[in-house]
Design a protein around this motif. Structure first.
Motif, short mmCIF file in Angstrom:
data_model
loop_
_atom_site.label_atom_id
_atom_site.label_comp_id
_atom_site.label_asym_id
_atom_site.label_seq_id
_atom_site.Cartn_x
_atom_site.Cartn_y
_atom_site.Cartn_z
N VAL A 36 1.03 -1.25 0.01
CA VAL A 36 0.03 -0.24 -0.04
C VAL A 36 0.93 1.21 0.03
CG1 VAL A 36 -1.83 1.23 1.33
CG2 VAL A 36 -1.71 -1.18 1.18
N ARG A 37 0.91 2.20 -1.01
CA ARG A 37 1.49 3.26 -0.83
C ARG A 37 0.53 4.25 -0.65
NH1 ARG A 37 3.78 1.62 -6.41
NH2 ARG A 37 5.69 0.43 -5.95
N GLY A 38 1.37 5.26 0.32
CA GLY A 38 0.54 6.61 0.45
C GLY A 38 -0.40 6.37 1.88
N VAL A 39 -0.69 5.35 2.46
CA VAL A 39 -1.52 5.01 3.63
C VAL A 39 -0.45 4.41 4.40
CG1 VAL A 39 -3.54 4.33 4.62
CG2 VAL A 39 -3.45 5.20 2.16
N THR A 40 -0.30 4.82 5.86
CA THR A 40 0.49 3.94 6.94
C THR A 40 -0.46 2.97 7.46
OG1 THR A 40 -0.02 5.58 8.55
CG2 THR A 40 1.87 6.10 7.26
N SER A 41 -0.07 2.09 8.37
CA SER A 41 -0.71 1.14 9.28
C SER A 41 -1.72 1.97 9.97
CB SER A 41 -0.04 0.14 9.78
OG SER A 41 0.93 0.62 10.63
N ALA A 42 -1.19 3.12 10.42
CA ALA A 42 -1.93 3.89 11.78
C ALA A 42 -3.11 4.43 10.71
CB ALA A 42 -0.92 4.65 12.46
N GLN A 43 -2.85 4.75 9.56
CA GLN A 43 -3.99 5.51 9.15
C GLN A 43 -5.14 4.56 8.80
OE1 GLN A 43 -1.43 7.22 6.14
NE2 GLN A 43 -1.94 9.33 6.76
N LEU A 44 -4.74 3.53 8.45
CA LEU A 44 -5.56 2.34 7.97
C LEU A 44 -6.45 1.92 9.35
CD1 LEU A 44 -4.10 -0.11 5.48
CD2 LEU A 44 -6.01 1.59 5.10
N PHE A 45 -5.77 1.78 10.58
CA PHE A 45 -6.41 1.44 11.71
C PHE A 45 -7.32 2.58 12.15
CE2 PHE A 45 -2.75 -1.20 12.73
CZ PHE A 45 -3.22 -2.53 12.82
N LEU A 46 -7.02 3.93 12.02
CA LEU A 46 -7.84 5.13 12.27
C LEU A 46 -9.22 4.94 11.42
CD1 LEU A 46 -8.31 7.57 14.03
CD2 LEU A 46 -6.93 8.71 12.07
N TRP A 47 -8.88 4.68 10.02
CA TRP A 47 -10.02 4.59 9.06
C TRP A 47 -10.92 3.63 9.55
CZ3 TRP A 47 -11.98 1.15 5.53
CH2 TRP A 47 -13.12 1.88 4.75
N PHE A 48 -10.64 2.49 9.72
CA PHE A 48 -11.42 1.10 10.11
C PHE A 48 -12.08 1.57 11.47
CE2 PHE A 48 -9.29 -1.30 7.09
CZ PHE A 48 -9.97 -1.71 6.40
N GLY A 49 -11.36 2.16 12.37
CA GLY A 49 -11.82 2.33 13.77
C GLY A 49 -13.05 3.32 13.75
N GLN A 50 -12.74 4.47 13.15
CA GLN A 50 -13.82 5.47 12.89
C GLN A 50 -15.21 4.80 12.10
OE1 GLN A 50 -11.80 8.40 10.54
NE2 GLN A 50 -11.15 9.58 12.11
N ARG A 51 -15.20 3.89 11.56
CA ARG A 51 -16.11 3.31 10.94
C ARG A 51 -16.71 2.13 11.81
NH1 ARG A 51 -13.65 6.17 8.21
NH2 ARG A 51 -14.36 7.34 6.40
N MET A 52 -16.00 1.55 12.70
CA MET A 52 -16.66 0.49 13.60
C MET A 52 -16.86 0.96 14.81
SD MET A 52 -16.52 -1.71 11.06
CE MET A 52 -16.87 -3.26 12.02
N LYS A 53 -16.42 2.16 15.26
CA LYS A 53 -16.63 2.41 16.88
C LYS A 53 -18.13 2.20 17.21
CE LYS A 53 -16.28 7.51 16.05
NZ LYS A 53 -15.32 8.63 16.25
#
Length: 195
Positions: A36-53
């Motif tokens: 994956v280019r342009g997105v860090t693992s922390a950004q992916l976790f944040l994105w998923f977390g925001q949708r699942m919270k």
């Protein structure tokens, strides 16, 4: 939609239960590796977390389903009655599956993992709780983004076509979610530059 698909889901459940009834419980691994280019693992976790919270209200569940779950794959049909899951095609059959990340994962599943990655294990169950697949998602940062591994552990009795089709389905939806996370981060960055 659930009423329309109920008979097909029942038929799929009967079929899948035959496959997973093997008392030896041997599993095989399917693995997808994405750079994956342009997105860090922390950004992916944040994105998923925001949708699942907060999926406690029907409106929030419906919002999550309509965006990003429906656009992630053409074979996402409906939300099942339980809190986290999807009605989707798995190996030419329409299945209602429950996805649980808050359950204990057997040690043999974790042994497939790479200890240099952050591991996100889950279970994909049928509606009655029978384990259909174990899921092991793994992420770690790279120089220009992150590395993502998705492992699906299926009972050895699963026909190769079902195994391959489920892996392909997972690859398509993973790419869609990663793209959505990247686009979300781009919009956030643009808003911060403008403000």
């Amino acid at each position: 939609m659930l009423d329309l698909l109920a008979k097909k889901i029942e038929q799929a459940d009967v079929y899948y239960k035959k496959l997973i009834s093997n008392p030896k419980r041997q599993y095989e691994e399917s693995r997808i590796d994405l750079m994956v280019r342009g997105v860090t693992s922390a950004q992916l976790f944040l994105w998923f977390g925001q949708r699942m919270k907060d999926l406690t209200t029907p409106e929030r569940k419906q919002g999550l389903f309509l965006n990003p779950i429906v656009p992630a794959h053409l074979e996402h049909y409906a939300l099942p009655p339980y809190s986290a899951g999807i009605v989707k095609t798995i190996g030419a059959r329409i299945a209602g599956v429950r996805i649980q990340a808050d359950v204990e994962i057997p040690e043999f599943v974790l042994e497939y993992g790479d200890p240099t990655y952050k591991q996100l294990p889950a279970v994909e169950n049928l509606g009655d709780g029978s384990v259909l697949f174990y899921i092991l998602q793994e992420l770690k940062d790279s120089e220009d983004g992150c590395l993502f591994k998705l492992r699906l552990l299926s009972p050895a009795a699963v026909p190769q076509t079902l195994f391959d089709e489920h892996a392909e389905h997972s690859a398509v939806e993973s790419r869609s979610f990663i793209t959505a996370a990247f686009e979300s981060d781009e919009k956030s960055s643009d808003g911060m530059r403008e403000g």
